[in-house]
Design a protein around this motif. Sequence first.
Motif, PDB file in Angstrom:
ATOM      1  N   ARG A 128      -8.886 -47.450   1.896  1.00 19.07           N
ATOM      2  CA  ARG A 128      -7.902 -48.522   2.074  1.00 19.07           C
ATOM      3  C   ARG A 128      -7.611 -49.215   0.753  1.00 19.07           C
ATOM      4  O   ARG A 128      -6.452 -49.465   0.405  1.00 19.07           O
ATOM      5  CB  ARG A 128      -8.427 -49.528   3.093  1.00 19.07           C
ATOM      6  N   HIS A 129      -8.644 -49.508  -0.008  1.00 17.79           N
ATOM      7  CA  HIS A 129      -8.451 -50.170  -1.291  1.00 17.79           C
ATOM      8  C   HIS A 129      -7.762 -49.250  -2.291  1.00 17.79           C
ATOM      9  O   HIS A 129      -6.952 -49.706  -3.106  1.00 17.79           O
ATOM     10  CB  HIS A 129      -9.800 -50.645  -1.844  1.00 17.79           C
ATOM     11  N   THR A 130      -8.053 -47.971  -2.221  1.00 19.40           N
ATOM     12  CA  THR A 130      -7.374 -47.021  -3.102  1.00 19.40           C
ATOM     13  C   THR A 130      -5.881 -46.997  -2.805  1.00 19.40           C
ATOM     14  O   THR A 130      -5.051 -46.988  -3.725  1.00 19.40           O
ATOM     15  CB  THR A 130      -7.961 -45.611  -2.931  1.00 19.40           C
ATOM     16  N   ARG A 131      -5.531 -47.008  -1.518  1.00 17.70           N
ATOM     17  CA  ARG A 131      -4.111 -47.030  -1.144  1.00 17.70           C
ATOM     18  C   ARG A 131      -3.443 -48.315  -1.616  1.00 17.70           C
ATOM     19  O   ARG A 131      -2.278 -48.303  -2.053  1.00 17.70           O
ATOM     20  CB  ARG A 131      -3.964 -46.865   0.370  1.00 17.70           C
ATOM     21  N   LEU A 132      -4.170 -49.427  -1.549  1.00 20.68           N
ATOM     22  CA  LEU A 132      -3.618 -50.698  -2.014  1.00 20.68           C
ATOM     23  C   LEU A 132      -3.326 -50.644  -3.515  1.00 20.68           C
ATOM     24  O   LEU A 132      -2.269 -51.084  -3.974  1.00 20.68           O
ATOM     25  CB  LEU A 132      -4.589 -51.844  -1.720  1.00 20.68           C
ATOM     26  N   VAL A 133      -4.265 -50.099  -4.274  1.00 21.24           N
ATOM     27  CA  VAL A 133      -4.084 -50.005  -5.730  1.00 21.24           C
ATOM     28  C   VAL A 133      -2.924 -49.071  -6.059  1.00 21.24           C
ATOM     29  O   VAL A 133      -2.120 -49.354  -6.961  1.00 21.24           O
ATOM     30  CB  VAL A 133      -5.384 -49.530  -6.396  1.00 21.24           C
ATOM     31  N   VAL A 183       2.698 -49.544 -18.119  1.00 24.85           N
ATOM     32  CA  VAL A 183       2.553 -49.844 -16.685  1.00 24.85           C
ATOM     33  C   VAL A 183       2.166 -48.585 -15.918  1.00 24.85           C
ATOM     34  O   VAL A 183       1.283 -48.610 -15.054  1.00 24.85           O
ATOM     35  CB  VAL A 183       3.863 -50.435 -16.120  1.00 24.85           C
ATOM     36  N   GLY A 184       2.839 -47.468 -16.224  1.00 27.03           N
ATOM     37  CA  GLY A 184       2.512 -46.213 -15.555  1.00 27.03           C
ATOM     38  C   GLY A 184       1.094 -45.761 -15.843  1.00 27.03           C
ATOM     39  O   GLY A 184       0.382 -45.292 -14.943  1.00 27.03           O
ATOM     40  N   PHE A 185       0.653 -45.921 -17.102  1.00 24.07           N
ATOM     41  CA  PHE A 185      -0.709 -45.524 -17.476  1.00 24.07           C
ATOM     42  C   PHE A 185      -1.747 -46.374 -16.759  1.00 24.07           C
ATOM     43  O   PHE A 185      -2.722 -45.850 -16.197  1.00 24.07           O
ATOM     44  CB  PHE A 185      -0.883 -45.650 -18.988  1.00 24.07           C
ATOM     45  N   VAL A 186      -1.551 -47.698 -16.754  1.00 22.53           N
ATOM     46  CA  VAL A 186      -2.500 -48.600 -16.084  1.00 22.53           C
ATOM     47  C   VAL A 186      -2.547 -48.315 -14.586  1.00 22.53           C
ATOM     48  O   VAL A 186      -3.619 -48.293 -13.975  1.00 22.53           O
ATOM     49  CB  VAL A 186      -2.126 -50.068 -16.345  1.00 22.53           C
ATOM     50  N   ALA A 187      -1.375 -48.080 -13.986  1.00 22.92           N
ATOM     51  CA  ALA A 187      -1.329 -47.789 -12.553  1.00 22.92           C
ATOM     52  C   ALA A 187      -2.080 -46.496 -12.234  1.00 22.92           C
ATOM     53  O   ALA A 187      -2.869 -46.430 -11.277  1.00 22.92           O
ATOM     54  CB  ALA A 187       0.122 -47.685 -12.085  1.00 22.92           C
ATOM     55  N   ALA A 188      -1.850 -45.455 -13.042  1.00 27.74           N
ATOM     56  CA  ALA A 188      -2.531 -44.185 -12.809  1.00 27.74           C
ATOM     57  C   ALA A 188      -4.037 -44.311 -13.025  1.00 27.74           C
ATOM     58  O   ALA A 188      -4.839 -43.768 -12.254  1.00 27.74           O
ATOM     59  CB  ALA A 188      -1.953 -43.117 -13.736  1.00 27.74           C
ATOM     60  N   LEU A 189      -4.428 -45.036 -14.077  1.00 28.59           N
ATOM     61  CA  LEU A 189      -5.851 -45.207 -14.361  1.00 28.59           C
ATOM     62  C   LEU A 189      -6.550 -45.983 -13.251  1.00 28.59           C
ATOM     63  O   LEU A 189      -7.633 -45.592 -12.793  1.00 28.59           O
ATOM     64  CB  LEU A 189      -6.022 -45.938 -15.700  1.00 28.59           C
ATOM     65  N   SER A 190      -5.934 -47.079 -12.802  1.00 30.66           N
ATOM     66  CA  SER A 190      -6.539 -47.884 -11.736  1.00 30.66           C
ATOM     67  C   SER A 190      -6.681 -47.082 -10.449  1.00 30.66           C
ATOM     68  O   SER A 190      -7.725 -47.139  -9.778  1.00 30.66           O
ATOM     69  CB  SER A 190      -5.685 -49.136 -11.485  1.00 30.66           C
ATOM     70  N   SER A 191      -5.642 -46.323 -10.110  1.00 28.19           N
ATOM     71  CA  SER A 191      -5.702 -45.500  -8.896  1.00 28.19           C
ATOM     72  C   SER A 191      -6.808 -44.463  -8.996  1.00 28.19           C
ATOM     73  O   SER A 191      -7.547 -44.231  -8.032  1.00 28.19           O
ATOM     74  CB  SER A 191      -4.353 -44.809  -8.666  1.00 28.19           C
ATOM     75  N   THR A 192      -6.939 -43.845 -10.178  1.00 27.77           N
ATOM     76  CA  THR A 192      -7.981 -42.835 -10.371  1.00 27.77           C
ATOM     77  C   THR A 192      -9.369 -43.449 -10.265  1.00 27.77           C
ATOM     78  O   THR A 192     -10.267 -42.870  -9.636  1.00 27.77           O
ATOM     79  CB  THR A 192      -7.818 -42.166 -11.753  1.00 27.77           C
ATOM     80  N   VAL A 193      -9.558 -44.620 -10.865  1.00 26.07           N
ATOM     81  CA  VAL A 193     -10.864 -45.291 -10.813  1.00 26.07           C
ATOM     82  C   VAL A 193     -11.265 -45.585  -9.378  1.00 26.07           C
ATOM     83  O   VAL A 193     -12.408 -45.318  -8.961  1.00 26.07           O
ATOM     84  CB  VAL A 193     -10.832 -46.590 -11.641  1.00 26.07           C
ATOM     85  N   PHE A 194     -10.348 -46.131  -8.586  1.00 28.93           N
ATOM     86  CA  PHE A 194     -10.684 -46.456  -7.200  1.00 28.93           C
ATOM     87  C   PHE A 194     -10.885 -45.198  -6.364  1.00 28.93           C
ATOM     88  O   PHE A 194     -11.737 -45.174  -5.474  1.00 28.93           O
ATOM     89  CB  PHE A 194      -9.596 -47.343  -6.585  1.00 28.93           C
ATOM     90  N   ALA A 195     -10.099 -44.159  -6.638  1.00 31.51           N
ATOM     91  CA  ALA A 195     -10.273 -42.916  -5.886  1.00 31.51           C
ATOM     92  C   ALA A 195     -11.630 -42.295  -6.187  1.00 31.51           C
ATOM     93  O   ALA A 195     -12.348 -41.853  -5.270  1.00 31.51           O
ATOM     94  CB  ALA A 195      -9.146 -41.943  -6.226  1.00 31.51           C
ATOM     95  N   VAL A 196     -12.010 -42.258  -7.467  1.00 30.79           N
ATOM     96  CA  VAL A 196     -13.313 -41.701  -7.840  1.00 30.79           C
ATOM     97  C   VAL A 196     -14.434 -42.575  -7.303  1.00 30.79           C
ATOM     98  O   VAL A 196     -15.444 -42.067  -6.790  1.00 30.79           O
ATOM     99  CB  VAL A 196     -13.416 -41.579  -9.378  1.00 30.79           C
ATOM    100  N   GLY A 197     -14.289 -43.898  -7.398  1.00 26.56           N
ATOM    101  CA  GLY A 197     -15.305 -44.806  -6.878  1.00 26.56           C
ATOM    102  C   GLY A 197     -15.509 -44.641  -5.387  1.00 26.56           C
ATOM    103  O   GLY A 197     -16.651 -44.638  -4.891  1.00 26.56           O
ATOM    104  N   ASP A 198     -14.410 -44.469  -4.652  1.00 30.08           N
ATOM    105  CA  ASP A 198     -14.515 -44.258  -3.205  1.00 30.08           C
ATOM    106  C   ASP A 198     -15.240 -42.955  -2.898  1.00 30.08           C
ATOM    107  O   ASP A 198     -16.105 -42.895  -2.019  1.00 30.08           O
ATOM    108  CB  ASP A 198     -13.108 -44.242  -2.602  1.00 30.08           C
TER     109      ASP A 198
END
Length: 208
Positions: A128-133, A183-198
Amino acid sequence: MASPRPAARTLSRGDTGSFLLFIVAGVAIAVWAVISSAATIVAAAGNRDVRVPIDFLDTVAQAPIGPDGASVPVELTGAVVTAPSLPLASLWALFLSEGIFAAAVVTVVVLLLILCIGILRGEIFSRRHTRLVVAVGIVSLVAAFAVPFFHNMVANGALAWLSERTYDRGLTQQIDLPILIVVGFVAALSSTVFAVGDRLQRDTEGLV
């Protein structure tokens, strides 16, 4: 399914305080964005003496900064022009630009507040948090392109009417490509971090 960890075990008091301050700041930012955009729309609604901020490229102007106020050539990078009126298309572009800006800020703030509340409850990494990010990244990227795009239409309309269509549009720049890339880089990085963390969290819980 493993239940979320208690917040007390996940966050320190300092962490909790920081997230609460973030929530307050987010609400304030959302309110400011709505008020700012609404004020700009109301001011331009009559389509008379419309103030339009414009970013210029390679444009030389005269500024009274020499001895005794003498004019000195300066490179003009940004200015606010007042157009007696705007073409109808440019006026609607202004409304769209401000509306998208306010909607994007409110949407991003709401999504991040939902994320903060989930973290305060002790759930940090989850699908859920990954989808939010991911949603925050998409909205931010779309707004970072759409708002300057429509504002460029406003600037072009203002300059066209002020110069009677003689000003070179190539000397203005509203869409900042480096910002879009960041913005695109930060968005991709944040999404990847949360996906890997999950994924790591689910793998760890599966071993317990």
